[in-house]
Design an enzyme around this catalytic site. Structure first.
Site, short mmCIF file in Angstrom:
data_model
loop_
_atom_site.label_atom_id
_atom_site.label_comp_id
_atom_site.label_asym_id
_atom_site.label_seq_id
_atom_site.Cartn_x
_atom_site.Cartn_y
_atom_site.Cartn_z
CG HIS A 130 -28.23 22.26 21.66
ND1 HIS A 130 -29.22 23.21 21.64
CD2 HIS A 130 -27.24 22.74 20.86
CE1 HIS A 130 -28.85 24.22 20.87
NE2 HIS A 130 -27.64 23.97 20.39
CG ASP A 132 -23.60 24.56 19.59
OD1 ASP A 132 -24.80 24.22 19.45
OD2 ASP A 132 -23.23 25.76 19.64
CG HIS A 285 -26.79 27.01 23.35
ND1 HIS A 285 -25.74 26.14 23.43
CD2 HIS A 285 -27.10 27.10 22.03
CE1 HIS A 285 -25.42 25.71 22.21
NE2 HIS A 285 -26.23 26.28 21.34
NE ARG A 300 -22.71 26.62 15.66
CZ ARG A 300 -23.39 25.49 15.80
NH1 ARG A 300 -24.66 25.51 16.20
NH2 ARG A 300 -22.82 24.33 15.55
C1 OGA Z 1 -26.70 27.72 17.73
C2 OGA Z 1 -27.97 27.80 18.49
C3 OGA Z 1 -29.65 29.37 19.22
C4 OGA Z 1 -30.25 30.65 18.73
O1 OGA Z 1 -26.49 28.57 16.85
O2 OGA Z 1 -25.89 26.84 18.03
O3 OGA Z 1 -28.31 26.88 19.18
O4 OGA Z 1 -30.89 31.34 19.56
N1 OGA Z 1 -28.63 28.95 18.35
O5 OGA Z 1 -30.10 30.95 17.55
MN MN Z 2 -26.56 25.42 19.37
#
Ligand code: OGA
Ligand code: MN
Length: 309
Positions: A130, A132, A285, A300
């Site tokens: 995806h 974000d 990602h 995050r």
């Molecule tokens: C995010 C995500 C992936 C991870 O925090 O947006 O997709 O590896 N994380 O934690």
């Molecule tokens: Mn993400």
């Protein structure tokens, strides 16, 4: 410039903002590109110290050139993490308010840790590819994820370069998808995820209203570099607008498979105190996954971007 010329120039200016010398000293840091489809590390910079305009311009450039930059050895407070993130734009307040850091709603806790049987964060963030916030009319410019606690094994994050994915599409497919639009929905996989992970909060009506589906271009043009990128994902994209469901499903399946080919990917193996800043306009990602018995916690922030075009 000679001393006399400098003195003259300074003397004719008024007010402190007219002074050309930046009062914040530069930090000595290096940007080292990875031998991969995307990514670079920045070594020797402390993001919690003041960053002058010249240093900021180098960081910004590295982000545009490499799409994901890994700031090593960042021992930063939530306040410093937020302040640094804000230099790139306004911050998103994530719909899952259950997992905001106390007193810092700009930080989403990404973690598989349970305390007293309750999850402290989003434990299954990113288990499908995806970008974000693609489900909102103004998706994210980029996200900054800071490692707090890392598992001894697993927990990697993968990044796929969607400029390369676009470039590598056949001319025929490029022409077919260039002007298409697709619907993105936060709810697309929510109930599936809740079935697998019953700790996932049930969304209130207010939360559901906050994430009404958004329509996005299938191919977007990066607002800062002008490069085209594919912008559909298995997590959030539900259908191509104007196509019968079976054709839409088939086309999306083809694009999803293409967009994450190994040659477009960088796999990040986290080191303690990494702060990773990726470009959601260029990349998708994926969380590779962490064994249940091992603890993983990251913070995050998410910078709000433009309306995709
Ligand atoms: C995010 C995500 C992936 C991870 O925090 O947006 O997709 O590896 N994380 O934690
Ligand atoms: Mn993400």
């Amino acid at each position: 410039m000679t001393a006399t010329a400098t003195a003259t120039a300074t003397a004719t200016r008024t007010g402190p903002t007219a002074e050309s010398a930046d009062p914040i000293p530069s930090q000595a840091f290096e940007v080292r590109g990875f031998d991969a489809a995307v990514g670079a590390e920045i070594v020797g910079l402390d993001i919690s110290k003041p960053i002058n305009d010249a240093d900021f311009a180098r960081i910004h450039r590295a982000h545009l050139d490499h799409h994901v930059v890994v700031f090593r050895d960042q021992d930063v407070s939530p306040e410093a993490h937020i302040e640094f993130s804000r230099r790139f734009g306004p911050l998103e307040i994530h719909v899952l308010h259950q997992f905001h850091l106390n007193n810092h709603p700009q930080i989403l806790i990404v973690s598989n840790i349970k305390e007293n049987g309750e999850p402290i964060g989003l434990g299954d963030a990113g288990v499908y590819w995806h970008s974000d916030i693609s489900y909102k009319p103004r998706p994210s410019l980029g996200s900054l994820l800071h490692a707090q606690e890392l598992p001894a094994e697993g927990g990697d994050t993968l990044f796929a370069n969607q400029h390369l994915a676009w470039d590598a599409l056949s001319t025929q497919l490029q022409q077919k998808v260039l002007h298409l639009k697709a619907e993105h929905s936060y709810l697309a996989k929510y109930e599936d995820l809740r079935a697998k992970n019953p700790w996932r909060p049930k969304l209130s009506q207010t939360q559901i209203d906050e994430v009404a589906p958004a329509v996005q271009p299938v191919v977007r043009t990066h607002p800062e570099t002008g490069r085209r990128a594919l912008f559909v994902s298995e997590h959030f994209t539900t259908r191509i607008v104007g196509l019968p469901q079976d054709e839409s499903d088939a086309l999306l399946a083809e694009l999803f498979a293409h967009s994450v080919k190994p040659e477009f990917i960088y796999r990040h193996a986290w080191k303690p105190h990494d702060l990773v800043f990726w470009d959601n306009r260029s990349l998708m990602h994926l969380a590779a996954g962490t064994p249940d018995k091992l603890r993983r916690k990251l913070y995050r922030t998410t910078v709000i971007g433009d309306t995709p075009r």
